[in-house]
Design a protein around this motif. Structure first.
Motif, mmCIF file in Angstrom:
data_model
loop_
_atom_site.group_PDB
_atom_site.id
_atom_site.type_symbol
_atom_site.label_atom_id
_atom_site.label_comp_id
_atom_site.label_asym_id
_atom_site.label_seq_id
_atom_site.Cartn_x
_atom_site.Cartn_y
_atom_site.Cartn_z
ATOM 1 N N VAL A 207 0.841 -1.209 0.000
ATOM 2 C CA VAL A 207 0.000 0.000 0.000
ATOM 3 C C VAL A 207 0.872 1.254 0.000
ATOM 4 O O VAL A 207 0.633 2.206 -0.757
ATOM 5 N N LEU A 208 1.915 1.252 0.831
ATOM 6 C CA LEU A 208 2.782 2.426 0.941
ATOM 7 C C LEU A 208 3.501 2.718 -0.371
ATOM 8 O O LEU A 208 3.641 3.881 -0.773
ATOM 9 N N LEU A 209 3.937 1.675 -1.076
ATOM 10 C CA LEU A 209 4.695 1.874 -2.309
ATOM 11 C C LEU A 209 3.803 2.179 -3.506
ATOM 12 O O LEU A 209 4.191 2.958 -4.386
ATOM 13 N N ASN A 210 2.614 1.596 -3.541
ATOM 14 C CA ASN A 210 1.784 1.686 -4.743
ATOM 15 C C ASN A 210 0.581 2.605 -4.631
ATOM 16 O O ASN A 210 -0.019 2.950 -5.658
ATOM 17 N N ARG A 211 0.229 3.001 -3.429
ATOM 18 C CA ARG A 211 -1.001 3.771 -3.277
ATOM 19 C C ARG A 211 -0.817 5.072 -2.504
ATOM 20 O O ARG A 211 -1.814 5.679 -2.088
ATOM 21 N N THR A 212 0.401 5.496 -2.289
ATOM 22 C CA THR A 212 0.623 6.726 -1.522
ATOM 23 C C THR A 212 1.609 7.648 -2.231
ATOM 24 O O THR A 212 2.362 7.221 -3.114
ATOM 25 N N THR A 213 1.577 8.911 -1.817
ATOM 26 C CA THR A 213 2.535 9.883 -2.347
ATOM 27 C C THR A 213 3.958 9.493 -1.982
ATOM 28 O O THR A 213 4.889 9.696 -2.772
ATOM 29 N N PHE A 214 4.131 8.912 -0.803
ATOM 30 C CA PHE A 214 5.458 8.480 -0.379
ATOM 31 C C PHE A 214 6.030 7.467 -1.361
ATOM 32 O O PHE A 214 7.208 7.531 -1.726
ATOM 33 N N GLY A 215 5.205 6.521 -1.801
ATOM 34 C CA GLY A 215 5.672 5.529 -2.755
ATOM 35 C C GLY A 215 6.043 6.149 -4.096
ATOM 36 O O GLY A 215 7.069 5.794 -4.693
ATOM 37 N N ARG A 216 5.223 7.074 -4.576
ATOM 38 C CA ARG A 216 5.528 7.730 -5.855
ATOM 39 C C ARG A 216 6.817 8.537 -5.756
ATOM 40 O O ARG A 216 7.610 8.588 -6.703
ATOM 41 N N ARG A 217 7.035 9.153 -4.618
ATOM 42 C CA ARG A 217 8.273 9.911 -4.428
ATOM 43 C C ARG A 217 9.481 8.972 -4.364
ATOM 44 O O ARG A 217 10.563 9.315 -4.859
ATOM 45 N N THR A 218 9.293 7.802 -3.766
ATOM 46 C CA THR A 218 10.386 6.826 -3.724
ATOM 47 C C THR A 218 10.794 6.399 -5.127
ATOM 48 O O THR A 218 11.987 6.328 -5.451
ATOM 49 N N LEU A 219 9.819 6.127 -5.975
ATOM 50 C CA LEU A 219 10.102 5.765 -7.359
ATOM 51 C C LEU A 219 10.798 6.906 -8.100
ATOM 52 O O LEU A 219 11.727 6.682 -8.882
#
Length: 346
Positions: A207-219
């Protein structure tokens, strides 16, 4: 109807473009998340077939399946955290040593006395804080000190392991809080609590990687740090948070391994960095950053633990296991490169 009517309309001066070639379609499928996960599922099923063929009912029994999942739970929690760090363009060689340090620090006489006076949650909190603290040091040195992740985490690996030996005096520190062992060593509807924790961490990581702003920023940070900075992302702060997140995963893994072994030892976590990185890479996360998959990581962990279980049941030595793991890592990286090149070839 003429052949021209089947061609796609192209801008003036450009040649008509037909449908993509079969090779391009295959490359696109293999490089897609569904294609990568399908390959992992097939690899896992192949290992299960080999296990059934060589060992028989001993491999396919429910107890053995739970053994595999229980073994996968500790390294699985670390691997989920490692997925974020590698996706963000980093690497961490110190996870095993951090697990050892957290387990030793959380089982000192002083810590266990505080737990006896209050609650065993003190031991859990101590392990999490030690893990997060080590991750914070890594993150600050890498992000703000502008040091290479390989060098920083290599230094942390040596320092954390040495500190664990100093604190424990190279002795085994027995966990005396039965509440902690009973809770983490228990079962819910026949499923070990450690396996449930792994499942919850994996689900939360997805959820954190694929469904949050935090995940998009990590990518974004892993794909192109400069572009991410220009887009308004605080790359240094985000990188630091990624290492703290992995440190928390190491702290939780330390609690889980303490519950399994009923002890805190400076030798805990030996070679965990290899297993975690291997599981992440096999799962499809790019070592160069910018692409990560928690689902693939979970399959990677299960593949390695199943492979180890098959080797153990067939009485193969640990040296053979190490050779096989090394070969699998090399094959996974080569496959990543080949798939990437196919995906970019029309």
């Amino acid at each position: 109807m003429t052949a021209q009517t089947h061609a796609k309309q192209a801008p003036d001066g450009a040649a008509p473009q037909g449908p993509p070639s079969g090779r391009a379609r295959i490359g696109a499928l293999l490089s897609s998340p569904a294609g990568r996960n399908l390959g992992l599922v097939l690899a896992l099923l192949l290992l299960c077939v080999i296990g059934m063929a060589t060992v028989g009912d001993r491999f396919g029994s429910f107890d053995n399946m739970m053994t595999i999942l229980r073994s996968a739970s500790v390294i699985g929690v670390i691997s989920v955290g490692m997925t974020f760090v590698i996706t963000g363009g980093g690497i961490d060689l110190s996870v095993g040593a951090i697990v050892a340090l957290a387990s030793v620090w959380a089982t000192t006489i002083a810590t266990q006395q505080m737990a006896a006076d209050f609650h065993w949650i003190v031991i859990v909190t101590t392990a999490l804080l030690v893990g997060a603290g080590a991750g914070l040091i890594n993150g600050l040195l890498i992000a703000y000190g502008k040091m290479a992740p390989f060098i920083v985490t290599l230094a942390m690996m040596a320092a954390a392991r040495g500190l664990a030996e100093l604190i424990s005096d190279k002795r085994t520190q027995v966990v005396t809080e039965r509440g902690l062992i009973d809770f983490f060593g228990g079962k819910v509807l026949g499923v070990p609590v450690l396996v449930i924790i792994f499942a919850l961490v994996a689900a939360g990581g997805w959820v954190l990687l694929n469904r949050t702003t935090f995940g998009r920023r990590t990518l974004a940070v892993g794909g192109n740090p400069e572009a991410a900075r220009l887009a308004g992302i605080d790359v240094r702060r985000h990188t630091t948070i990624l290492y703290v997140l992995l440190g928390l995963a190491c702290g939780l893994a330390a609690v889980m391994i303490m519950a399994r072994t009923t002890a805190g030892i400076a030798t805990h976590g030996s070679m965990y960095e290899l297993d975690a990185i291997a599981a992440v890479v096999i799962g499809g996360t790019l070592l160069s950053g910018g692409r990560g998959t928690v689902v693939g990581t979970v399959f990677g962990v299960l593949i390695f633990m199943t492979l180890t279980n098959v080797f153990v049941l067939n009485n193969l030595d640990t040296s053979t296991q190490a050779v096989a793991k090394g070969a699998i890592i090399v094959a996974a990286v080569l496959l990543q490169q080949r798939v990437a090149s196919r995906g970019s070839t029309p």
